[in-house]
Each structure stands twice: as C-alpha cells, then as structure tokens.
Write an enzyme that holds these catalytic residues in place. Sequence first.
Site, mmCIF file in Angstrom:
data_model
loop_
_atom_site.group_PDB
_atom_site.id
_atom_site.type_symbol
_atom_site.label_atom_id
_atom_site.label_comp_id
_atom_site.label_asym_id
_atom_site.label_seq_id
_atom_site.Cartn_x
_atom_site.Cartn_y
_atom_site.Cartn_z
ATOM 1 C CB VAL A 196 5.694 5.738 -5.538
ATOM 2 C CG1 VAL A 196 5.817 4.228 -5.718
ATOM 3 C CG2 VAL A 196 4.249 6.125 -5.291
ATOM 4 C CG ASP A 197 9.244 2.455 -4.421
ATOM 5 O OD1 ASP A 197 9.069 2.092 -3.241
ATOM 6 O OD2 ASP A 197 8.669 1.911 -5.374
ATOM 7 C CD GLU B 263 14.314 -7.536 -1.625
ATOM 8 O OE1 GLU B 263 13.932 -6.567 -2.255
ATOM 9 O OE2 GLU B 263 13.530 -8.456 -1.279
ATOM 10 C CG HIS C 173 11.909 -0.625 -4.791
ATOM 11 N ND1 HIS C 173 10.556 -0.809 -5.016
ATOM 12 C CD2 HIS C 173 12.487 -0.501 -6.009
ATOM 13 C CE1 HIS C 173 10.332 -0.784 -6.320
ATOM 14 N NE2 HIS C 173 11.488 -0.595 -6.945
ATOM 15 C CG ASN D 136 9.728 0.214 0.902
ATOM 16 O OD1 ASN D 136 9.214 -0.870 1.250
ATOM 17 N ND2 ASN D 136 9.726 0.616 -0.354
ATOM 18 N NE ARG E 3 -3.679 0.322 1.967
ATOM 19 C CZ ARG E 3 -4.547 0.424 0.952
ATOM 20 N NH1 ARG E 3 -4.825 -0.629 0.212
ATOM 21 N NH2 ARG E 3 -5.139 1.571 0.682
HETATM 22 C C1 GRF Z 1 10.492 -7.958 -1.663
HETATM 23 O O1 GRF Z 1 11.157 -8.271 -2.858
HETATM 24 C C2 GRF Z 1 10.553 -6.477 -1.419
HETATM 25 O O2 GRF Z 1 11.646 -5.846 -1.995
HETATM 26 C C3 GRF Z 1 9.307 -5.972 -2.097
HETATM 27 O O3 GRF Z 1 8.354 -6.966 -1.869
HETATM 28 C C4 GRF Z 1 9.006 -8.226 -1.746
HETATM 29 C C5 GRF Z 1 8.456 -8.858 -0.498
HETATM 30 O O4 GRF Z 1 8.687 -10.236 -0.435
HETATM 31 N N1 GRF Z 1 8.960 -4.675 -1.597
HETATM 32 P P1 GRF Z 1 8.279 -11.087 0.864
HETATM 33 O O5 GRF Z 1 6.784 -10.878 1.106
HETATM 34 O O6 GRF Z 1 9.103 -10.572 2.012
HETATM 35 O O7 GRF Z 1 8.608 -12.504 0.495
#
Ligand code: GRF
Length: 212
Positions: free
Chosen positions: A162-163, A192, A127, A125, A109
């Site tokens: 946004v981002d 990540e 991304h 966040n 969202r």
């Molecule tokens: C991740 O790739 C993040 O960068 C993006 O949404 C994805 C979330 O994956 N914003 P998960 O629900 O943590 O598996």
Amino acid sequence: MERPYTLPRIASLDKPLRLAVLISGGGSGLEALLNHQEIPRLHATKLIISDNSNAKGLDYGVKKNINTKAIPLPEIPDKIEQRILHESLVHAELIKSEIELIVLSGYMRILTHSFVTKWKGRIINIHPSLLPNFPGANAHRDAINAGVKLSGCTVHLVDSGVDTGRILEQIEVEVSPGETIQTLQNKIKKIEHKLYPRVIDSLSEGLYHSKS
Ligand code: GRF
C-alpha cells in the site's frame, strides 16, 4: 519474488501512450490531466473507469467523449471472489482499449498482487503525503496528528504494497499552524494537479528508463 518494473514504451506525438485513468470520487486530478491533454501530448486518455457508479469524475470523461465506464463491485457474497472478478472486469476493459499506462487518481481500492504483477511498471499512483510517511487512506489526518511541518504529494510506481512502490517525484508543501485536514487537502491537491501531468509527460518521454 517481486517482478521488476517494466516501464511503458517511449512515446511519440504520432503514437501517444494510451492511458486509462481509474477514479473513485470527485476526479479533480482527472480533470487536471484532461485539461493538460487539450493540446497534443505524448499521452492521451483513452479510458476512464470508476468502481463507484456515482463518481462525479465520470462526467469529465463523458464531456470529453472518452470511453468512460463505471465498474462497480459485482454482487457476490464471497469477498475474495468479488475482488478477483472485479479486477478481471477492469483488466478486460484495459486490454480491449489497448491501454499502456494505468493512472490511479483517487482510486480507493487496493489492487491484488496478481493484478499488479500483470501491469507492473505500467501502473502509477499519486498519494497526498511525502511517502514513505503517512501511507493509506488518511494521509492528511495522520500528517496533522504527527505535527509535521512539511507534507506534500508523491507520484510512485505501484507494487503489491500500500503506497510502497518506487517513488518517481515528490513536491513538498508547508503545513501551517492551525492547518485542518480540509485546508491541507486543498493545498496539496493544487500541487498534485501540476505534478501528476508533469510526471506522465516525463514517463512518456522515457525519462525514468535510465534510472531503473
Ligand atoms: C488526491 O488527493 C489523491 O492524492 C488521492 O485521492 C485524491 C483524489 O482526489 N489519492 P480527486 O478525486 O482527484 O479530486
């Protein structure tokens, strides 16, 4: 005028930062963070919220006995009112749990200017692209279509765009020939899961204060 970022306090092991993680789906990033927090850290997850009652990620919170809540959009016809009411329900939970840092982890969202202003500097966040390239919900598709050789992930402070907020850290990955959305997503999720906990460690240590 945009309000400046007010970063969270510098934490200690005695008084770790109180985190809320907001998710919408699978929650693999949440799982990685909770695993990272298995040993004492400068931060601890105290609340998990999903706007999607069926989000698989909610199970991770329940298993770890963390306060875990589904807060779906309220059923009212006016979309603007619905969004504002939803955020006020989320905000109330954050206040009740004395949250100090909101970690968006696959939260699908876009937050309103009014919500962001209340928490500015205390919302981060992750991304799946090298921002400012490929913001939005289709980062992998857009990166592949653009034919880039490098993609990656970005952790940033959240502002009203946004981002678009201030970038804290990025990691690059190579986009191989024949890469698909799925293979690129898998590759980027792996990094990540290392980057996000590391940035939260640094934020809790106050490492970004001197740079603000
Ligand atoms: C991740 O790739 C993040 O960068 C993006 O949404 C994805 C979330 O994956 N914003 P998960 O629900 O943590 O598996």
